[in-house]
Design an enzyme around this catalytic site. Structure first.
Site, PDB file in Angstrom:
ATOM      1  N   THR A  53       4.407   8.373   5.601  1.00 29.24           N
ATOM      2  CA  THR A  53       3.821   6.814   5.441  1.00 29.24           C
ATOM      3  C   THR A  53       3.724   6.179   4.105  1.00 29.24           C
ATOM      4  O   THR A  53       4.211   7.056   3.154  1.00 29.24           O
ATOM      5  CB  THR A  53       2.200   6.846   6.462  1.00 29.24           C
ATOM      6  OG1 THR A  53       1.367   7.612   4.981  1.00 29.24           O
ATOM      7  CG2 THR A  53       2.676   7.617   7.223  1.00 29.24           C
ATOM      8  N   GLU A  54       3.492   4.954   4.208  1.00 26.54           N
ATOM      9  CA  GLU A  54       3.771   3.783   3.462  1.00 26.54           C
ATOM     10  C   GLU A  54       2.571   5.005   2.366  1.00 26.54           C
ATOM     11  O   GLU A  54       1.736   5.192   2.975  1.00 26.54           O
ATOM     12  CB  GLU A  54       3.617   3.019   3.996  1.00 26.54           C
ATOM     13  CG  GLU A  54       2.041   2.081   3.684  1.00 26.54           C
ATOM     14  CD  GLU A  54       2.139   1.289   4.706  1.00 26.54           C
ATOM     15  OE1 GLU A  54       1.955   0.031   3.728  1.00 26.54           O
ATOM     16  OE2 GLU A  54       1.580   0.369   5.647  1.00 26.54           O
TER      17      GLU A  54
ATOM     18  N   ASP B 275      -5.377   6.741   8.412  1.00 26.80           N
ATOM     19  CA  ASP B 275      -6.118   7.888   9.538  1.00 26.80           C
ATOM     20  C   ASP B 275      -6.879   7.729  10.732  1.00 26.80           C
ATOM     21  O   ASP B 275      -7.787   7.587  10.624  1.00 26.80           O
ATOM     22  CB  ASP B 275      -6.936   8.641   8.403  1.00 26.80           C
ATOM     23  CG  ASP B 275      -7.132   9.510   7.036  1.00 26.80           C
ATOM     24  OD1 ASP B 275      -5.527  10.138   7.101  1.00 26.80           O
ATOM     25  OD2 ASP B 275      -7.492   9.713   6.173  1.00 26.80           O
TER      26      ASP B 275
ATOM     27  N   CYS C  21      -0.096   3.891  -0.572  1.00 22.00           N
ATOM     28  CA  CYS C  21      -1.127   3.025  -1.130  1.00 22.00           C
ATOM     29  C   CYS C  21      -1.325   2.906  -2.663  1.00 22.00           C
ATOM     30  O   CYS C  21      -1.732   3.876  -2.302  1.00 22.00           O
ATOM     31  CB  CYS C  21      -1.702   2.349   0.096  1.00 22.00           C
ATOM     32  SG  CYS C  21      -1.854   1.500   1.516  1.00 22.00           S
TER      33      CYS C  21
END
Length: 290
Positions: free
Chosen positions: A106-107, A173, A109
């Site tokens: 995923t990206e 999530d 953050c």
């Protein structure tokens, strides 16, 4: 076309703790975070030249708990189809049968989750709280108006993430999320105590449970207290929530407009506004769209 030459790929492999089967993503040993279900490692997208997050689940831990594996699969399948600026992006996923792991990229953050970020920055203006709130609501509005409707069911400050350098907030999530039909009714109890709407305990609810959870997130953002942290047991928390007793942190909110806005979010289901309604609320009217 290969992502890298054989020689350069071998050099990369020496740096990485693990490389995905396509050779595109490399995982470092450094942990970004971990929870009950998965570990999240710092990783690199060799093709695009960007940092990403490598989420890894050891499936052997859940050999007697197929519902956990189903939860993980649900998160991945859901993320794959969601495209919104305020929802975490999924790039790739696969199952490693040799090591019995499920992996998805995923990206990343860069500033972590909103709970930790808020603790790190104790002086936060009302404008910043409104800015974060608007972005969370934009993400929820996308989920709730998605066809079919998606209910997160476990929204809290530990699974809302932020890129602090640009102030971009994203919901992640989604493993407890459920997709419901046109009736917008769901029937199962899952979530994080303290953020769960009363009707979640009755196992009969709509997407407005996410609005309740959002209200509790905003309360935590404002006070840096987890809702109902004063309760010594889940039984006491349950009694307070189902009888309509607000968390002690609510009384610590001094700004009347903020307090009224939170109260709208955590009110009775029939009186609770939608995410779209809240985005139009006067409380957020002075915040530019993100």
């Amino acid at each position: 076309m290969p992502f890298a030459s054989v020689d350069s790929m071998e050099e990369e492999k020496e740096q990485f703790a693990e490389v995905d089967p396509s050779g595109r993503f490399g995982r470092y040993a450094e942990l970004l975070g971990h929870g009950a279900v998965k570990k999240v490692y710092r990783a690199f997208d060799i093709q695009e030249g960007r940092d990403v997050a490598w989420n890894q689940i050891q499936l052997s831990k859940f050999i007697d708990m197929p519902y956990v594996v189903n939860k993980i699969h649900s998160e991945i399948e859901l993320l794959k189809n969601l495209k919104n600026d305020n929802i975490i992006v999924l790039y790739h996923f696969w199952r490693d049968k040799e090591h019995n792991t499920l992996n998805f990229i995923t990206e990343e953050c860069v500033s972590g989750n909103l709970r930790d970020y808020r603790k790190k920055h104790r002086r936060v203006s009302m404008k910043a709280l409104k800015n974060w709130s608007r972005q969370i609501l934009q993400g929820l509005d996308y989920l709730h108006t998605h066809d079919p409707c998606v209910i997160h069911r476990d929204l809290n400050c530990s699974n809302i993430f932020i890129n602090g350098n640009v102030g971009k907030v994203k919901i992640g999530d989604l493993g407890l999320a459920t997709i419901v039909g046109k009736s917008h009714a769901a029937h199962s109890m899952l979530g994080t105590p303290g953020y769960m709407a009363p009707e979640l305990y009755e196992e009969d609810y709509t997407e407005l449970v996410d609005i309740y959870s959002f209200g509790m997130c905003l309360l935590e953002m404002a006070t840096m207290e987890i809702p109902y942290s004063e309760c010594e047991s889940l039984a006491k928390l349950y009694r307070k929530v189902t009888s309509g007793v607000k968390p002690q942190a609510f009384n610590k909110v001094s700004d009347k407009e903020l307090k009224d806005f939170i109260e709208k979010c955590i009110g009775q289901p029939r009186a609770r506004p939608s995410a779209a309604d809240l985005l139009m609320d006067p409380f957020l009217s002075d915040v530019d769209n993100c």
